[in-house]
Write a protein that holds these residues in place. Structure first.
Motif, mmCIF file in Angstrom:
data_model
loop_
_atom_site.group_PDB
_atom_site.id
_atom_site.type_symbol
_atom_site.label_atom_id
_atom_site.label_comp_id
_atom_site.label_asym_id
_atom_site.label_seq_id
_atom_site.Cartn_x
_atom_site.Cartn_y
_atom_site.Cartn_z
ATOM 1 N N PHE A 94 0.853 -1.185 0.000
ATOM 2 C CA PHE A 94 0.000 0.000 0.000
ATOM 3 C C PHE A 94 0.887 1.233 0.000
ATOM 4 C CE2 PHE A 94 0.872 -0.847 4.410
ATOM 5 C CZ PHE A 94 1.021 0.398 4.991
ATOM 6 N N PHE A 95 0.302 2.323 -0.480
ATOM 7 C CA PHE A 95 1.037 3.582 -0.545
ATOM 8 C C PHE A 95 0.585 4.471 0.610
ATOM 9 C CE2 PHE A 95 1.331 1.971 -4.830
ATOM 10 C CZ PHE A 95 2.606 2.344 -5.234
ATOM 11 N N PRO A 96 1.420 4.647 1.627
ATOM 12 C CA PRO A 96 1.020 5.506 2.748
ATOM 13 C C PRO A 96 1.042 6.972 2.327
ATOM 14 C CG PRO A 96 3.288 4.817 3.017
ATOM 15 C CD PRO A 96 2.778 4.095 1.794
ATOM 16 N N CYS A 97 -0.026 7.672 2.683
ATOM 17 C CA CYS A 97 -0.135 9.076 2.271
ATOM 18 C C CYS A 97 0.647 9.953 3.230
ATOM 19 C CB CYS A 97 -1.601 9.498 2.255
ATOM 20 S SG CYS A 97 -1.855 11.174 1.635
ATOM 21 N N PRO A 98 1.663 10.659 2.739
ATOM 22 C CA PRO A 98 2.319 11.653 3.602
ATOM 23 C C PRO A 98 1.374 12.839 3.814
ATOM 24 C CG PRO A 98 3.158 11.811 1.373
ATOM 25 C CD PRO A 98 2.227 10.632 1.393
ATOM 26 N N ALA A 99 1.881 13.898 4.385
ATOM 27 C CA ALA A 99 1.017 15.065 4.619
ATOM 28 C C ALA A 99 0.427 15.525 3.288
ATOM 29 C CB ALA A 99 1.821 16.194 5.263
ATOM 30 N N PRO A 100 -0.871 15.343 3.082
ATOM 31 C CA PRO A 100 -1.458 15.698 1.770
ATOM 32 C C PRO A 100 -1.554 17.203 1.600
ATOM 33 C CG PRO A 100 -3.167 15.006 3.286
ATOM 34 C CD PRO A 100 -1.865 14.794 4.006
ATOM 35 N N ASP A 101 -1.456 17.647 0.331
ATOM 36 C CA ASP A 101 -1.682 19.062 0.034
ATOM 37 C C ASP A 101 -2.905 19.190 -0.859
ATOM 38 O OD1 ASP A 101 -0.891 18.329 -2.505
ATOM 39 O OD2 ASP A 101 1.121 19.173 -2.316
ATOM 40 N N ALA A 102 -3.088 20.365 -1.418
ATOM 41 C CA ALA A 102 -4.311 20.614 -2.194
ATOM 42 C C ALA A 102 -4.393 19.751 -3.443
ATOM 43 C CB ALA A 102 -4.385 22.094 -2.576
ATOM 44 N N ASP A 103 -3.250 19.261 -3.944
ATOM 45 C CA ASP A 103 -3.266 18.502 -5.189
ATOM 46 C C ASP A 103 -3.355 16.998 -4.970
ATOM 47 O OD1 ASP A 103 -2.983 20.697 -7.049
ATOM 48 O OD2 ASP A 103 -0.966 20.940 -6.240
ATOM 49 N N GLY A 104 -3.121 16.486 -3.773
ATOM 50 C CA GLY A 104 -3.219 15.058 -3.532
ATOM 51 C C GLY A 104 -2.159 14.586 -2.559
ATOM 52 N N CYS A 105 -2.074 13.246 -2.406
ATOM 53 C CA CYS A 105 -1.111 12.664 -1.467
ATOM 54 C C CYS A 105 0.303 12.634 -2.026
ATOM 55 C CB CYS A 105 -1.552 11.246 -1.108
ATOM 56 S SG CYS A 105 -2.898 11.200 0.098
ATOM 57 N N PHE A 106 0.439 12.272 -3.292
ATOM 58 C CA PHE A 106 1.761 12.109 -3.894
ATOM 59 C C PHE A 106 1.897 13.114 -5.029
ATOM 60 C CE2 PHE A 106 0.062 8.071 -2.412
ATOM 61 C CZ PHE A 106 0.996 7.724 -1.446
#
Length: 557
Positions: A94-106
């Motif tokens: 699975f891809f853990p989401c770092p701190a998300p911003d307005a455009d997405g997780c990655f």
């Protein structure tokens, strides 16, 4: 060791002091049964798990085993048991989401026009399985949803081992598309897979020159009406880039040897405002036409445009009325349309187009369009007058020349409107009198909280107004129950002639005729509604209610 007659058990006390609690067999004390994870055969010493073990939850267990001889009553020996849980491939990557911003997780960023194989970003997945146990946590990356260009070639690739995304072609253009979505799959050695979405933002580089919105600009100005710093012309440019790469500066690079003009740059809107730096004299032939070369430039590129400025003789005189104030003879409000009010006259000292002018009436001074003026200066009535709306008109007549820009002179025409008897009397206010039931007759009818009298008014002026004649018209049966006394001063008193019962009739409508003193007189009839007020004069009476009961399949509902 296993000796004849030995009894094995898991030591509860060792569990109490250990790193974690485990389950004891059925031979454990009752107080420890709820923490038992393992059991042991008391004869063979074989240890069993009491539930399914999860290596990702806990990879190892440690506890003590006790062995006693003589059926549990003899000597005791101890064994320290360390149990390691072997991994199986039961977790997908699975891809853990770092701190998300307005455009997405990655989110990755890459400049436009970057060459092939430019690193964009890394897509790192996680696998909770043991990386040291076969290939349970060995992942291979691939793009399962790519972006293709106009000839159906993929724009991005990925390193199968590291998860690094690269550009494939030198074809990224921020001005065409600045955001791409790429779906990446991570698959472990056991065939389990997970996906993540990479957002690739294409950043800008300065690869577009500023371009004027027009190749040639032209304008006409009158020098005498332009002060220094006055605006002459506005030019604008576009730039396909953004941010600092799209900041445009304007300048004059030719055609202004005497430096009569300068350009003020509006960087936010990419506009250049050409302003007058020095006075222009139309009498000098070389100052009647200017052909300027304009330059728009950003940090790396520029473009040129041309501006033709033609100087004209100025319109520096407005038309002037002689006189500027007219007082027309008073006229009745019923004068016919077309009646002449006054004739105005104006003159202009300019010549040609600048000296020609036309008359009009300011809409603000004649909001209802009741007057008009022709081009000979005759002001006439254009619509019916109403003194009750406007008793005196202050008409502003305009004389506007055809110069550029046009200049306007004004004159005032005063018109006083005389009254005619065109309005009948009416109630001064809206009355809603109340007469209480069961009250003895006769009784005066109070018109409102402050007055016993009915008052009449007339929008006309004297002598077309009061004194008024006020009468009660006995046209209906309602009117026979009341009497009206005209006080001959614009007011009247009304008296109720009998006792009323509200339960029989709640209100009475009285037609009242009012006549003014005009010549000829005007009359009007208004209806006065008298409400009968309620008294608590009726006892309660029994009531009843009917119910309807339906039956459905033999059941009463």
């Amino acid at each position: 060791q296993k000796q004849q007659g030995n009894v094995y058990s898991v030591c509860a006390e060792s569990l109490r002091a250990g790193a974690a609690a485990v389950t004891l067999p059925s031979s454990c004390p009752i107080s420890w049964l709820d923490i038992c994870e393992f059991s042991i055969d008391e004869r063979s010493g074989r240890i069993y798990a009491q539930r399914r073990l999860d290596r990702e939850e806990r990879p190892a267990w440690r506890f003590l085993v006790l062995a006693t001889d003589e059926g549990g009553a003899g000597l005791t020996g101890f064994a320290d048991v360390l149990l390691e849980v072997r991994d199986v491939n039961d977790n997908a990557p699975f891809f853990p989401c770092p701190a998300p911003d307005a455009d997405g997780c990655f989110v990755g960023h890459v400049p436009e026009n970057s060459p092939a194989d430019t690193s964009v970003m890394e897509m790192r997945a996680m696998d909770l399985d043991d990386a040291n146990e076969g290939k349970n946590a060995v992942m291979t990356y691939s793009i399962i949803q790519n972006v293709r260009n106009e000839i159906n070639l993929n724009l991005f690739s990925i390193n199968a081992t590291t998860g690094t995304i690269y550009t494939v072609l030198r074809s990224l253009d921020r001005e065409a598309e600045e955001r791409y979505l790429v779906v990446v799959e991570a698959r472990d050695g056991g065939g389990l897979a997970g996906t993540g979405t990479a957002t690739i933002m294409v950043s800008d580089i300065n690869d577009h020159p500023p371009v004027f919105t027009q190749r040639v600009y032209s304008t006409q100005v009158g020098p005498l009406e332009l002060e220094v710093n006055s605006e002459v012309l506005v030019v604008s440019a576009t730039d396909g880039d953004q941010g600092e790469n799209a900041v445009v500066t304007f300048s004059i690079v030719g055609g202004d040897e005497d430096r009569k003009f300068f350009v003020e740059t509006d960087k936010v809107n990419r506009r250049g405002v050409i302003r007058l730096k020095k006075k222009i004299d139309f009498e000098k032939p070389h100052e009647r036409t200017f052909n300027l070369t304009l330059k728009a430039e950003d940090a790396d590129f520029f473009s040129l445009a041309y501006c033709l400025i033609q100087v004209e003789d100025s319109n520096d005189h407005a038309p002037v009325f002689f006189p500027q104030f007219y007082e027309a003879p008073a006229m009745s409000e019923d004068v016919p349309i077309g009646t002449i009010v006054a004739q105005v006259s104006a003159a202009d000292q300019d010549s040609g187009q600048n000296g020609r002018f036309s008359y009009s009436i300011s809409k603000e001074s004649d909001p209802y369009g009741q007057f008009l003026v022709d081009q000979s200066g005759w002001v006439v009535v254009a619509d019916s007058l109403d003194r009750e709306k406007i008793s005196q008109h202050r008409i502003i007549v305009l004389a506007t020349d055809t110069g550029s820009p046009p200049l306007t002179g004004t004159a005032i025409v005063m018109v006083t409107v005389l009254d005619v008897n065109d309005n009948g009397p009416e109630f001064e206010v809206t009355y809603r009198p109340i007469v209480w039931e069961n009250a003895p007759a006769p009784q005066p009818v109070r018109m409102n909280e402050t007055s016993l009298l009915l008052h009449a008014t007339d929008r006309d002026t004297s002598p077309n107004g009061g004194p008024f004649s006020i009468r009660l018209l006995l046209l209906t049966s309602d009117a026979t129950n009341f009497n009206l006394t005209d006080l001959r001063n614009g007011s009247a008193a009304i008296t109720a002639l009998r006792t009323f019962d509200r339960e029989r009739q709640k209100e009475y409508r009285l037609p009242i005729l009012m006549i003014d003193s005009g010549s000829p007189p005007m009359s009007s009839t208004s209806t006065l509604t008298v409400v009968i007020g309620d008294r608590n004069d009726h006892p309660h009476s029994p009531g009843h209610t009917d119910f309807i009961v339906y039956s459905y399949e033999g059941m009463k509902l």
